[in-house]
Scaffold this active site. Structure first.
Site, short mmCIF file in Angstrom:
data_model
loop_
_atom_site.label_atom_id
_atom_site.label_comp_id
_atom_site.label_asym_id
_atom_site.label_seq_id
_atom_site.Cartn_x
_atom_site.Cartn_y
_atom_site.Cartn_z
N GLY A 122 44.04 41.79 103.39
CA GLY A 122 44.43 43.16 103.08
C GLY A 122 43.31 43.95 102.42
O GLY A 122 43.04 45.10 102.78
N CYS A 127 46.37 38.16 90.63
CA CYS A 127 47.79 38.52 90.55
C CYS A 127 48.54 37.63 89.56
O CYS A 127 49.67 37.21 89.82
CB CYS A 127 48.45 38.48 91.92
SG CYS A 127 48.31 36.89 92.78
#
Length: 468
Positions: free
Chosen positions: A284, A395
């Protein structure tokens, strides 16, 4: 019927039902619709909870668990729904089972526990007929030599759960879905109020965020979503099967949490610049860098993950130099202008989407991964030219993998300095910027004023520069 009614009082009442299930011919039992799906769900739940196996790998279309891959698409969807629900609510399911079982299950009854947890997830939280959840759980217990002697117990527990559903949901509503060990770390990092808000945000599935190549407003209108301040298009969690949505096959967008889209943007104007994306899969951020006009080299250690990255870029009609290498060892012939390092981490910031994280990671994993991040960041500092830029992100919600790790690196590497992210430069992200100029997102944060706009993945991001 009172909430604390015990299974021992109901064994006689349920003896005939369980006995009837046990006495049915094996061939008839094997053909019951949904039976193999529940069997697979129980098997995979055991792998996550007992062996700390990542759920994503077991549900992979190519290299996933054979029992899961053998199912129809509809049954695979059912397995995913059961597993994510069971794992998201596992502490509450444990509390519910404790209410209905007179004494703890024996050590040899782990397979029974997983069948009960799968049944409980369906009865308490999914729109599945209770009788189906009960009957299939009893049948699976009867078929399994390890659980056969507990078939009547399973029948009694789940039937009582069905009858007392409303009371059980009320009594377990205050049970945190965050395991105690991680809740303690959240409180230490964020304080009790924010930690509780983060915990409560995990009660609901996350929305689906898309990064689009262009025209976010147009795609939001077409897909029934909304545009967030990050430029992402947010859809409801129940938007449907992703590959069936308009624009997927044409490569017009990809799934990427709004928080995950921020790091690549922080590199600023990278047109014509050489940028390395370390630990690049699933791609991404690589796609963002390409669309921003950079000459991108994407480095990925895992061959299977590199293959997935390549497939994703192919669908999007984008290309980059792909390198199969360990990011901690990779050496370019010429230093890069910039590096994006989205480092391996505990992934606790994505637990709303991947609830297995809390059951596959430990405190020891967090400390180990913080060490991996330090090693990667030290190496990344040698991959860029003088005055080159590193954007570091991960994350994780745990500050041992973010804020504290960065402080340690800066105290050790004199040739790196933090470049504070300025609110005036990034007004849309101003509320996410810390006093030190780093970005920290948490799942309880509001990102827009309308619709399903609550929540972001937990992310940490900062900008570093190599001194002259």
């Amino acid at each position: 019927m009172v909430l604390n009614e015990r299974v021992s009082r109901n064994k006689q009442n349920n003896r005939k039902s369980a006995g009837d299930e046990a006495g049915r011919p094996a061939s008839e039992r094997e053909t019951k619709p949904g039976l193999e799906a529940r069997a697979a769900a129980a098997k995979l739940l055991a792998a996550v909870v007992d062996r700390r196996t990542s759920l994503d790998g077991m549900l992979d279309a190519e290299g996933g668990n054979p029992a899961y891959k053998a199912l129809s698409a509809a049954d695979q969807a059912l397995v995913r729904a059961i597993l994510t629900t069971a794992l998201r609510h596992l502490p509450r399911i444990d509390a519910a089972l404790s209410m209905l079982i007179e004494k703890p299950l024996p050590e040899g009854a782990r397979s029974l526990y997983h069948l009960l947890a799968v049944g409980a997830a369906q009865i308490l939280y999914l729109d599945i007929p209770d009788h189906s959840a009960v009957d299939i759980a009893v049948e699976l217990a009867t078929r399994d030599p390890r659980s056969r002697r507990f078939a009547k117990l399973a029948n009694a527990v789940l039937r009582n759960m069905s009858r007392q559903k409303a009371h059980i949901l009320q009594e377990t509503a205050d049970v945190s879905v965050i395991p105690d060990w991680f809740m303690e770390r959240l409180v230490a990092d964020y304080g009790p109020e924010t930690a509780q808000a983060i915990a409560e945000s995990h009660n609901q599935p996350a929305a689906i965020d898309l990064t689009v190549k262009s025209d976010p407003e147009g795609w939001a209108e077409r897909l029934g979503g909304q545009v967030l301040v990050t430029g992402s298009v947010r859809l409801d969690a129940a938007a449907g099967f992703i590959p069936d949505l308009p624009g997927f096959a044409e490569g017009e967008w990809w799934v990427q949490d709004a928080a995950a889209s921020i790091p690549a943007r922080l590199l600023g104007d990278i047109r014509g610049r050489r940028v390395a994306d370390l630990c690049a899969a699933p791609g991404g951020k690589t796609a963002q860098l390409i669309l921003a006009g950079a000459e991108v080299t994407a480095i990925e250690k895992s061959r299977s993950r590199l293959s997935r990255l390549r497939a994703n870029l192919d669908r999007l009609g984008l290309s980059a130099e792909l390198v199969e290498a360990d990011a901690a060892d990779y050496q370019p012939e010429v230093p890069f202008d910039a590096v994006l390092l989205d480092a391996p981490c505990s992934s606790t910031g994505t637990a709303r989407r991947h609830p297995d994280v809390f059951w596959t990671k430990t405190e020891a994993d967090i400390e180990k991964l913080a060490g991996v991040q330090q090693r990667l960041l030290r190496h990344a500092a040698g991959l860029i030219r003088i005055k080159g830029t590193i954007v570091f992100s991960n994350c994780s919600l745990d500050k041992a993998e973010g804020e504290r790790m960065i402080e340690k690196i800066l105290s050790e590497l004199n040739h790196l300095e933090r470049v504070p992210i300025q609110a005036q430069d990034w007004p849309d992200f101003a509320h996410l910027i810390s006093d030190k100029g780093e970005i920290r997102t948490t799942p309880d944060m509001q990102v827009s004023a309308k619709g399903n706009a609550f929540g972001l993945d937990g992310f940490f991001t900062c900008i570093l520069k190599r001194r002259a």
